[in-house]
Each structure stands twice: as C-alpha cells, then as structure tokens.
Design a protein around this motif. Sequence first.
Motif, mmCIF file in Angstrom:
data_model
loop_
_atom_site.group_PDB
_atom_site.id
_atom_site.type_symbol
_atom_site.label_atom_id
_atom_site.label_comp_id
_atom_site.label_asym_id
_atom_site.label_seq_id
_atom_site.Cartn_x
_atom_site.Cartn_y
_atom_site.Cartn_z
ATOM 1 N N GLY A 84 47.000 0.361 25.868
ATOM 2 C CA GLY A 84 45.658 0.450 25.264
ATOM 3 C C GLY A 84 45.679 1.241 23.973
ATOM 4 O O GLY A 84 45.043 0.871 22.979
ATOM 5 N N ASP A 85 46.424 2.346 23.977
ATOM 6 C CA ASP A 85 46.519 3.194 22.779
ATOM 7 C C ASP A 85 47.210 2.440 21.639
ATOM 8 O O ASP A 85 46.774 2.515 20.480
ATOM 9 N N ILE A 86 48.295 1.708 21.958
ATOM 10 C CA ILE A 86 49.013 0.943 20.924
ATOM 11 C C ILE A 86 48.093 -0.130 20.325
ATOM 12 O O ILE A 86 48.047 -0.330 19.110
ATOM 13 N N SER A 87 47.330 -0.807 21.194
ATOM 14 C CA SER A 87 46.403 -1.851 20.710
ATOM 15 C C SER A 87 45.336 -1.260 19.801
ATOM 16 O O SER A 87 44.931 -1.877 18.807
ATOM 17 N N SER A 88 44.891 -0.035 20.116
ATOM 18 C CA SER A 88 43.858 0.606 19.291
ATOM 19 C C SER A 88 44.399 1.004 17.919
ATOM 20 O O SER A 88 43.635 1.279 17.007
ATOM 21 N N LYS A 89 45.718 1.039 17.771
ATOM 22 C CA LYS A 89 46.347 1.396 16.496
ATOM 23 C C LYS A 89 46.768 0.146 15.713
ATOM 24 O O LYS A 89 47.701 0.197 14.910
ATOM 25 N N ARG A 90 46.122 -0.958 15.962
ATOM 26 C CA ARG A 90 46.437 -2.250 15.298
ATOM 27 C C ARG A 90 47.849 -2.741 15.653
ATOM 28 O O ARG A 90 48.495 -3.452 14.913
ATOM 29 N N GLY A 91 48.353 -2.298 16.811
ATOM 30 C CA GLY A 91 49.701 -2.687 17.232
ATOM 31 C C GLY A 91 49.722 -4.043 17.922
ATOM 32 O O GLY A 91 48.731 -4.477 18.498
ATOM 33 N N LYS A 92 50.883 -4.703 17.847
ATOM 34 C CA LYS A 92 51.080 -5.977 18.550
ATOM 35 C C LYS A 92 52.116 -5.753 19.647
ATOM 36 O O LYS A 92 53.252 -5.364 19.355
ATOM 37 N N ILE A 93 51.746 -5.983 20.887
ATOM 38 C CA ILE A 93 52.673 -5.816 22.006
ATOM 39 C C ILE A 93 53.615 -7.029 22.036
ATOM 40 O O ILE A 93 53.177 -8.166 22.129
ATOM 41 N N LEU A 94 54.920 -6.755 21.950
ATOM 42 C CA LEU A 94 55.912 -7.831 21.957
ATOM 43 C C LEU A 94 56.379 -8.159 23.369
ATOM 44 O O LEU A 94 56.846 -9.259 23.643
ATOM 45 N N GLY A 95 56.265 -7.186 24.264
ATOM 46 C CA GLY A 95 56.696 -7.424 25.646
ATOM 47 C C GLY A 95 56.989 -6.110 26.349
ATOM 48 O O GLY A 95 56.999 -5.040 25.737
ATOM 49 N N THR A 96 57.190 -6.204 27.652
ATOM 50 C CA THR A 96 57.560 -5.024 28.443
ATOM 51 C C THR A 96 58.820 -5.337 29.233
ATOM 52 O O THR A 96 59.100 -6.491 29.533
ATOM 53 N N GLU A 97 59.555 -4.270 29.561
ATOM 54 C CA GLU A 97 60.817 -4.448 30.285
ATOM 55 C C GLU A 97 60.923 -3.334 31.312
ATOM 56 O O GLU A 97 60.718 -2.163 30.996
ATOM 57 N N LYS A 98 61.220 -3.716 32.563
ATOM 58 C CA LYS A 98 61.303 -2.715 33.634
ATOM 59 C C LYS A 98 62.703 -2.120 33.661
ATOM 60 O O LYS A 98 63.694 -2.846 33.635
ATOM 61 N N ARG A 99 62.783 -0.802 33.680
ATOM 62 C CA ARG A 99 64.067 -0.120 33.819
ATOM 63 C C ARG A 99 63.928 0.921 34.917
ATOM 64 O O ARG A 99 63.286 1.946 34.715
ATOM 65 N N SER A 100 64.499 0.598 36.078
ATOM 66 C CA SER A 100 64.400 1.488 37.233
ATOM 67 C C SER A 100 62.920 1.750 37.523
ATOM 68 O O SER A 100 62.150 0.814 37.709
#
Length: 530
Positions: free
Chosen positions: A462-478
């Motif tokens: 949510g914070d990244i989106s509020s900064k005009r950010g574009k989410i490229l994806g998420t990756e689970k690590r442990s």
Amino acid sequence: MTFPIGKESEFKGIVDLLTLKVKLWDQDDQGIKYTVSDEVPADIKDKVIKARAKLVEQIAEHDDTLLNKYLNGEEITVHELKKTLRKTTVAYKIVPVYCGTSLRNKAVQPVLDAIVDYLPSPLDLKDITGINPITKLEEKRALNQQEKFTGLAFKIQLDPHVGKLTYVRIYSGTLESGSYVYNVNRGKQERVSRILLMHANNREEIDKAYAGEIIAVIGPKDSKTGDTLADPNHPIILEQITFPDPVISLAIEPKTKADQEKLSYSLQRLAEEDPTFRVKVNHETNQTIMSGMGELHLEILVDRMKTEMGMNVTVGKPQVAYKETVTKAIQDIEAKYIKQTGGHGQYGHCVINIEPLARGEGLKFVNKIKGGSIPSEFIPSVEKGVIEASEKGVLLGYPITDLQVTLIDGSYHDIDSSDIAFKIAGSMALQMAVKQAGPTLVEPIMKLEVTVPEAFMGVVIGDISSKRGKILGTEKRSRAVVIKSHVPLSELSGYATIIRSLTEGRGVFYMEPSHYEEVPKNIIALMLKK
C-alpha cells in the motif's frame, strides 16, 4: 551443500553433504581451527541422509551419465559429483548454498574451498579480446605468462601512508616492480614503483606478478578505474567499465573558511576513488554540488569526509536528478545572431530540426549541411552552442536529454562570421526549438526490493502504491516476502526510516537505478508553481 549442527547461539559446526564429513568449530573463538570426524550426530543423521539424497538427485539431473547411474541405483563418486557441480555452477544452472556464521567465523573455510572448487578460474578462459588502438581491429591475448603484459585497473584507493593504490587484474604476461606500463586509455606511460599483494588490511610487497593475479601497484598517477594497462610496444584496450549517471544530488559547504580548500581536495579524492560520484560547482548559486547513486551513497561519503579527512561540512536536502526532454519533432527552427559594432560585427545563422529519442540515448548532433551554406570550420561551434544550451532546460533548468538535433541549413558572412557567433546561434536555436517541441520532465525510477515478514506485506505494498510505485511481483523466501517494484526516486526520500516504522524494524530494502520515465503532468504543474 552443508547441514548445520545446532542453530543460532548453539551453532557449532556443519556436515558436508557430499563427503559426509563432520566439521566442528570448538577449538577457539576466532574460528581458525576446527576438527573433522566421520561421526554424524545421531539426532540429525536421518535428516542428513535425506538432504544428501536430494542434493545428489539435483546434481545428477544436469548430466546424462550421472542420471543413468542414479536411476539404476549405482553409486556416484564424490569426484563425479564435484565435476558436474562445477560445470553447472559455471553455467549458472545451480547455485551452491553453504551455512555458517560470521560472528565467530564458523564454517567460513568450506565456503572458501567451494570458491576454489566450483567458481570460474582464470585458467578456464584461454584468451581475452580487446581493440588495438592503432588498427582499431579486434585482437586476442592468450591468458598466460608468456604473452605480452595486459592488465585492467579496476579500483583506485587513496591510502594515507603510501598515496594512490591502483588495483590491477593481470590478464596476460608478467609485471615487475620498477618497470613501465602504457595506459592505453590515457595515452600515457606510467612507472610501477612497487607491487603489493593485498591480504585484507595487510600488505605483502613482491617483485613480480603473473597472469591471473590481482595486485595493487604504487606509482601510476593518471590511471582511473576501467583503464587498460599494457606493454608499451603492444597496446590493447580491453572492454571498458561503464558507470551509470548519478540520480541524486545535494549541496555541500564547509563550516569554516579554513576548510574551503580542504573541501575541494577531499571531494577530488573521493571522486577519484568512486567513478559513480560526481562533483560540480553551480556558478549561479556558487554552491558545490555532489551527486551519487542514492541517499545512502552520499551519506557514507559525507561520513567519510568527517571521520577520515577531519572535515566539518554542512549538507543541503538531497535533490533528484530530473532531466528535460521533448515530446514531438519540430522542423526548420531558424536562429540568427547579428551584432554590429564599430569594427567587425558578429554574424551567425543556422537552421535546425529536432526530434525526440528513446530513453537513455542522450543528446545527438547530426550535421546535414550541403553545399557549404555554413563553412565546415563553424559547424563544431554550432554543436558546442547546442551542447551548452542543453545543460540548462527551458522548463526548470534541468539538463536536456534524449534528443536529436540536426543542422540542416544556415548562412555566413565573409567578414563578420566567427566561432562565437555560430555558437550563440546554435544555443539560441536549441532553446527556441525545445520551447515549441512540447518540453517535459523525466525522472529517475528506482528498482526497489523490500524484504518483509508476510504479516507486513499488505501495508508495505500500500505504501509503495501511494508513492506512484508499480508492483512488479512478489516472491516468497522462507517466512519472508520479497516485494519487487519500480518507484520514482523523488518519492523515496528517507525510505529507510519509513520501512522501519511500517515493519517494526523487521523490513529491509535494496534499491538501484533502473531507468528514466516521464513525470506526470500534475506533478510538473506543482513543480512549476514552486
């Protein structure tokens, strides 16, 4: 590759899954000595056998002979496993992972052994390709001691005791202390007075160095990071290191007048060591501006000036390195500079076309003058005027980039035309053309990777989106999640503090410059009002 014995404060050793040897660090606090045995602790024996079977299967998948052996239930030797593992690691199909702790240096030795066993060796490459500066043709150098000397200066360090240290990777031939080398990039011959082998903070002076070695040399004064050093009679230029442009700047000034001279010397030293760090003086405001790859980069450099060089400095707020560009092509923009004085006057006249280029292509100048409407000796003056005018844009004074300027016509006066007149005409033409070509701002976009516990994933996205950010994806690590995104640098000021507060101090982030993108029109409008 290894299985831990114990965890956290109880960690005391590892089991090598290939050889099933147990290594225990129970001799001293520094982790220098360790004992080796064949006795795998009973409480982890079953887990170790399962982990080894999985490891053997993963390695065997990359070699047909080993796969047949594995499927037929035949024993695969440690030598065969190591050979295949090395081949697949060099091909970047497998990444060996080792466990250990840096606190007491436990299990560091197996990692160093793995570097020798599995990572590329200088002997793997038979030759290296470069450009002969005289013929401009490709040339190969064999990577052995018998070949002519070739080395690459990959790091500069300014040492308070010995002066300038140039770190060199020797690709071919040998280098002796007291000899001369030719800096092909600078066209200068430099003397190597001393050769040092660096062992962390210890140095060992040697008389001769050989192909494949990494050394530090004392003597060369003009060498910079990325320069090729070669035999004076057999020059070659190796592939150059390209450094990205800085994305953030801040003003810096000394607290006292006595520190003024010290400041310029300190900044010069830092710029010599770090090619991504730039310094310039803004003559309009008389401020010294330092630029780098991010807030943390500049913070570290300022801290070094205070601690290593004893400088007392004050710094301004970080400024983002915006650039200006155009959105449409414009034809036949004409500029005349005519000035009559008592004696000779001034006369410069040029006609240009401009068109936008793709992001990252910079400023290009193309000469299409035909029939001598502008004499050839004045064309570099027009180009110089265009380049100088591009340093200060028409919107907010940021540099103009990603633009092609084509000189198509003009005229001259036999007596009054001069270099300065055509330079001013070129500068005027670019300013006029850019104003009509839909000028806009572009801003640096950062590649941002945030690693957080799963519970905080939603609030961070949510914070990244509020900064005009574009989410490229998420990756689970442990038990953590890595959120990958592109975010404008202007929105990331003080992000280290923000991420700590959002994640109760458990989130970490990494960012690097990615590319430039056009700034939204509403943001430009706000910037113009300020």
